[in-house]
Design a protein around this motif. Sequence first.
Motif, PDB file in Angstrom:
ATOM      1  N   ARG A 128       0.830  -1.203   0.000  1.00 10.70           N
ATOM      2  CA  ARG A 128       0.000   0.000   0.000  1.00 10.70           C
ATOM      3  C   ARG A 128       0.867   1.257   0.000  1.00 10.70           C
ATOM      4  O   ARG A 128       0.586   2.219  -0.707  1.00 10.70           O
ATOM      5  N   SER A 129       1.933   1.248   0.786  1.00 13.32           N
ATOM      6  CA  SER A 129       2.833   2.403   0.832  1.00 13.32           C
ATOM      7  C   SER A 129       3.512   2.623  -0.512  1.00 13.32           C
ATOM      8  O   SER A 129       3.683   3.772  -0.942  1.00 13.32           O
ATOM      9  N   HIS A 130       3.883   1.538  -1.178  1.00 12.31           N
ATOM     10  CA  HIS A 130       4.497   1.667  -2.506  1.00 12.31           C
ATOM     11  C   HIS A 130       3.487   2.207  -3.516  1.00 12.31           C
ATOM     12  O   HIS A 130       3.843   3.028  -4.374  1.00 12.31           O
ATOM     13  N   ILE A 131       2.251   1.758  -3.428  1.00  8.53           N
ATOM     14  CA  ILE A 131       1.218   2.301  -4.320  1.00  8.53           C
ATOM     15  C   ILE A 131       1.104   3.806  -4.096  1.00  8.53           C
ATOM     16  O   ILE A 131       1.121   4.596  -5.041  1.00  8.53           O
ATOM     17  N   HIS A 132       1.022   4.207  -2.838  1.00  4.57           N
ATOM     18  CA  HIS A 132       0.852   5.623  -2.503  1.00  4.57           C
ATOM     19  C   HIS A 132       2.031   6.445  -3.024  1.00  4.57           C
ATOM     20  O   HIS A 132       1.847   7.486  -3.667  1.00  4.57           O
ATOM     21  N   ARG A 133       3.253   6.000  -2.746  1.00  7.68           N
ATOM     22  CA  ARG A 133       4.434   6.738  -3.191  1.00  7.68           C
ATOM     23  C   ARG A 133       4.518   6.762  -4.717  1.00  7.68           C
ATOM     24  O   ARG A 133       4.805   7.795  -5.320  1.00  7.68           O
ATOM     25  N   GLY A 134       4.228   5.631  -5.349  1.00 10.19           N
ATOM     26  CA  GLY A 134       4.300   5.549  -6.798  1.00 10.19           C
ATOM     27  C   GLY A 134       3.257   6.391  -7.498  1.00 10.19           C
ATOM     28  O   GLY A 134       3.531   7.011  -8.533  1.00 10.19           O
ATOM     29  N   VAL A 135       2.048   6.445  -6.939  1.00 11.30           N
ATOM     30  CA  VAL A 135       0.991   7.278  -7.529  1.00 11.30           C
ATOM     31  C   VAL A 135       1.395   8.749  -7.427  1.00 11.30           C
ATOM     32  O   VAL A 135       1.156   9.526  -8.365  1.00 11.30           O
ATOM     33  N   SER A 136       2.028   9.140  -6.335  1.00 10.87           N
ATOM     34  CA  SER A 136       2.500  10.529  -6.199  1.00 10.87           C
ATOM     35  C   SER A 136       3.523  10.843  -7.286  1.00 10.87           C
ATOM     36  O   SER A 136       3.468  11.902  -7.911  1.00 10.87           O
ATOM     37  N   THR A 137       4.449   9.934  -7.510  1.00  8.39           N
ATOM     38  CA  THR A 137       5.449  10.114  -8.555  1.00  8.39           C
ATOM     39  C   THR A 137       4.797  10.136  -9.933  1.00  8.39           C
ATOM     40  O   THR A 137       5.102  10.997 -10.766  1.00  8.39           O
ATOM     41  N   LEU A 138       3.892   9.218 -10.159  1.00  7.86           N
ATOM     42  CA  LEU A 138       3.214   9.109 -11.449  1.00  7.86           C
ATOM     43  C   LEU A 138       2.375  10.352 -11.751  1.00  7.86           C
ATOM     44  O   LEU A 138       2.296  10.784 -12.899  1.00  7.86           O
ATOM     45  N   SER A 139       1.786  10.941 -10.739  1.00 10.30           N
ATOM     46  CA  SER A 139       0.946  12.119 -10.964  1.00 10.30           C
ATOM     47  C   SER A 139       1.760  13.298 -11.492  1.00 10.30           C
ATOM     48  O   SER A 139       1.233  14.152 -12.190  1.00 10.30           O
ATOM     49  N   VAL A 140       3.045  13.322 -11.184  1.00 10.45           N
ATOM     50  CA  VAL A 140       3.918  14.381 -11.673  1.00 10.45           C
ATOM     51  C   VAL A 140       4.483  14.033 -13.048  1.00 10.45           C
ATOM     52  O   VAL A 140       4.609  14.899 -13.906  1.00 10.45           O
TER      53      VAL A 140
END
Length: 124
Positions: A97-109
């Motif tokens: 879940r933490s990786h999803i959260h961090r990755g989505v933040s990166t992906l959004s940029v």
Amino acid sequence: MRFNKLKISADAASRLRSIRQRTGLTPNLLCRVAVMLSLEEGPVGDTRAPDEHGQEFNAYTLTGDFNGLITALLRFVEETEAGQAPLTNDELVARFRSHIHRGVSTLSVRAKSPADLARLAMAA
């Protein structure tokens, strides 16, 4: 890693909606890309897990036939690279879940269009 359903944070769900509008990809596919981006950044460790007030995914919808591969990569990054003892299933799911959260933040940029996702795939 075994789970039936997984809820992501409200922030990640909101970002996924925005990325979906820009790229046309479904949230489960975007989560897979997000996890790979996050794993590339290294372990998340014992960081506080994000809230669970966002979208809910069934396990198969989220990982598909790649559950074993994703679990192996997650274990490699979180246990081997971080020098951590073997993680329990609950700890693995929390870190996923933490990786999803961090990755989505990166992906959004980084993903403003479908072409940006193609460039991310080519860079890997």
